[in-house]
Scaffold this active site. Structure first.
Site, PDB file in Angstrom:
ATOM      1  N   VAL A 177      12.618   2.211  11.140  1.00 24.03           N
ATOM      2  CA  VAL A 177      12.057   3.519  10.848  1.00 24.03           C
ATOM      3  C   VAL A 177      12.253   3.805   9.375  1.00 24.03           C
ATOM      4  O   VAL A 177      13.271   3.454   8.777  1.00 24.03           O
ATOM      5  CB  VAL A 177      12.722   4.628  11.694  1.00 24.03           C
ATOM      6  CG1 VAL A 177      14.184   4.804  11.338  1.00 24.03           C
ATOM      7  CG2 VAL A 177      11.964   5.949  11.553  1.00 24.03           C
ATOM      8  N   SER A 178      11.199   4.353   8.751  1.00 21.34           N
ATOM      9  CA  SER A 178      11.339   4.813   7.376  1.00 21.34           C
ATOM     10  C   SER A 178      11.630   6.299   7.394  1.00 21.34           C
ATOM     11  O   SER A 178      11.388   6.990   8.389  1.00 21.34           O
ATOM     12  CB  SER A 178      10.045   4.558   6.591  1.00 21.34           C
ATOM     13  OG  SER A 178       8.995   5.377   7.064  1.00 21.34           O
ATOM     14  N   THR A 179      12.141   6.818   6.312  1.00 24.11           N
ATOM     15  CA  THR A 179      12.505   8.240   6.252  1.00 24.11           C
ATOM     16  C   THR A 179      11.302   9.115   6.509  1.00 24.11           C
ATOM     17  O   THR A 179      11.365  10.109   7.244  1.00 24.11           O
ATOM     18  CB  THR A 179      13.104   8.571   4.875  1.00 24.11           C
ATOM     19  OG1 THR A 179      14.201   7.706   4.630  1.00 24.11           O
ATOM     20  CG2 THR A 179      13.568  10.013   4.820  1.00 24.11           C
ATOM     21  N   GLU A 229       8.475   8.406   8.220  1.00 23.62           N
ATOM     22  CA  GLU A 229       8.046   8.320   9.607  1.00 23.62           C
ATOM     23  C   GLU A 229       8.959   9.142  10.519  1.00 23.62           C
ATOM     24  O   GLU A 229       8.506   9.811  11.436  1.00 23.62           O
ATOM     25  CB  GLU A 229       8.050   6.844  10.051  1.00 23.62           C
ATOM     26  CG  GLU A 229       6.925   6.029   9.398  1.00 23.62           C
ATOM     27  CD  GLU A 229       7.112   4.553   9.631  1.00 23.62           C
ATOM     28  OE1 GLU A 229       8.265   4.144   9.895  1.00 23.62           O
ATOM     29  OE2 GLU A 229       6.132   3.799   9.521  1.00 23.62           O
ATOM     30  N   GLN A 230      10.252   9.091  10.249  1.00 25.67           N
ATOM     31  CA  GLN A 230      11.187   9.838  11.086  1.00 25.67           C
ATOM     32  C   GLN A 230      10.930  11.329  10.956  1.00 25.67           C
ATOM     33  O   GLN A 230      11.008  12.074  11.934  1.00 25.67           O
ATOM     34  CB  GLN A 230      12.613   9.503  10.683  1.00 25.67           C
ATOM     35  CG  GLN A 230      13.662  10.209  11.549  1.00 25.67           C
ATOM     36  CD  GLN A 230      15.056   9.653  11.321  1.00 25.67           C
ATOM     37  OE1 GLN A 230      15.190   8.539  10.845  1.00 25.67           O
ATOM     38  NE2 GLN A 230      16.063  10.431  11.672  1.00 25.67           N
TER      39      GLN A 230
END
Length: 484
Positions: free
Chosen positions: A21-23, A25-26
């Site tokens: 997960v990228s920041t 996307e989260q």
């Protein structure tokens, strides 16, 4: 025989869970690490899979495989520690189609490991999953072709703007840091100028290669091919080669166009006479022509057991059937022995070295006509042939004529067009090698030095820079100089 990969029994039910997960996307989509892991564990419980490890890449983009979690997953697969790798969604593995295909084919399938994406119900253990891998491979191939096409277009665009295209800079240049554009290397540029200077002074390519190897052994691997390639390379007059079309480059030239054209004219001239004359001990072999029938002349003993030799027309000696031009040649009476005829030519060249006025007199008395440029005539005829071809094809396309009725005519038009194209190319490559008086005198002086050195290859090379051919008819001798 290829060995089958053996999967340890203990790993048959083990799976790795991979979470990324990228920041962004989260924050925007709720793909939190905890949420993904919760759903993946529920899936494994329902399917009866035992979890080996959970690999997490938090805050990493999917654009690259340079992630610690995916690297650990790959190690587990390659060591056959797990039977399956499971992700929540396919894009968790990678957002790059190319990387996804590499992982599927070269990591998972290569090591007998299945891959499952929970949301898409994607499972490589099923026939549908394997079909999807094939589809991804087709798209990856399409992308590779597109990249190749874009690269080619970029290369052509750079060449059109005069930028050099190559993985290694030519002798005399280096790459400007951060680009493929050329900048002059002063040390190597001096070597290039020296090569041209030596060649234009009459030094043979063999001798130049040996000299370069002695003086600059670490710069390049010196041989005849290297020297010849340097002499032919248009980059040294500020040009770049775009598929046979010379365009003005943005780099600085090292050689004047006059010297470059002179060097290449000499190469063309030398290639025509080949090495036949250079291999012969006779100074004038390859230069002498019969004034009656036009056949070449060669040295031959006057009589068996008699030491003196003279140059004889092949049509008279009849020693080589392919060289005979006439069955009735009358050129049998010239009084010169081989030594006498060669000395006459040597004396004429010595006059060139000693007397500039004599050079002017030779040029004034020359009856040689300037070469006619037939390029425009060739081009007009080729265009006419193209028009005739188009008319025939148009008649065939509208059904006014059958193909078998025009095939012979089309073949004849094609043959004539190819012959004219070859003739036009040859005409365009013929370079006028007129020399100034100082250049002529320098060649003549170099010829004397070559004679004294006793180097037959050097001597033959120099004399052919000055003399195109010599016509002998009985006692009459006519020298055709290259500078007239």
């Amino acid at each position: 025989m290829k060995k089958e990969k053996v999967i340890p029994i203990d790993s048959l039910d083990l799976v790795d869970l991979y979470i990324r997960v990228s920041t962004t996307e989260q924050a925007l989509e709720g793909y939190s690490v905890a949420e993904q892991e919760h759903r993946l564990r529920q899936y494994c419980a329902a399917m009866g899979h035992r979890i080996h490890k959970v690999h997490i890449d938090a805050g990493f983009s999917g654009a690259s495989l340079d992630r610690p979690g995916i690297k650990e997953t790959i190690k587990d697969v390659q060591k056959h520690l797990v039977r399956r790798v499971i992700v929540w969604k396919l894009d968790r593995l990678s957002r790059s189609q190319k990387d996804t295909l590499i992982m599927l084919e070269d990591v998972f399938l290569e090591n007998g490991c299945d891959f499952i994406s929970m949301m898409e119900s994607f499972d490589t253990s099923t026939s549908f999953g394997r079909a999807i891998v094939g589809i991804l491979a087709a798209f990856a191939q399409l992308e590779r072709e597109n990249i190749k096409e874009r690269t080619m277009m970029g290369r052509q665009a750079r060449l059109a703007k005069g930028h050099y295209n190559g993985s290694r800079p030519p002798l005399g240049y280096s790459f400007i840091p951060g680009s493929n554009d050329l900048q002059v290397d002063p040390y190597q540029a001096a070597i290039v100028r020296e090569i041209f200077k030596l060649f234009l002074s009459g030094i043979s390519i063999n001798a130049i290669a040996r000299k370069m190897e002695e003086k600059y052994p670490t710069v390049r691997t010196w041989n005849n091919t290297m020297i010849r390639r340097t002499l032919k390379n248009p980059v040294y007059i500020g040009k770049v080669n775009d598929n046979g079309i010379l365009r003005d480059g943005i780099h600085e030239p090292l050689i004047s166009e006059i010297d470059f054209q002179m060097a290449n004219a000499i190469l063309v001239h030398n290639s025509k006479i080949k090495k036949q004359s250079c291999r012969s001990r006779s100074l004038l072999t390859g230069l002498l022509y019969c004034g009656d029938c036009g056949a070449r002349m060669h040295p031959r003993r006057i009589a068996r057991g008699y030491p003196l030799r003279r140059y004889v027309c092949y049509s008279v000696s009849r020693t080589s059937k392919s060289m005979i031009k006439s069955d009735h040649c009358t050129n049998r009476l010239h009084p010169y022995t081989q030594e006498e005829l060669e000395q006459i030519i040597i004396d004429e060249i010595k006059k060139l070295a000693a007397d500039e006025d004599y050079i002017s007199e030779v040029i004034r008395n020359s009856s040689a006509e300037a070469p006619v440029d037939d390029t425009e005539l060739f081009q007009e005829r080729i265009e006419e042939l193209n028009r005739q071809t188009d008319k025939l094809l148009n008649l065939y396309q509208i059904g006014a004529i059958e193909l078998d009725q025009i095939q012979e005519r089309l073949a004849a038009l094609k043959q004539e067009r190819e012959s004219l194209t070859a003739a036009m190319k040859e005409s365009q490559t013929k370079t006028d090698i007129n020399m100034d008086h100082l250049k002529i005198m320098s060649y003549a002086s170099a010829f004397q030095v070559a004679l004294e050195s006793g180097d037959p290859e050097y001597t033959n090379s120099i004399i052919r820079l000055l003399i195109d051919k010599i016509v002998v008819l009985n006692e009459d001798i006519e020298i055709h100089w290259t500078f007239c």
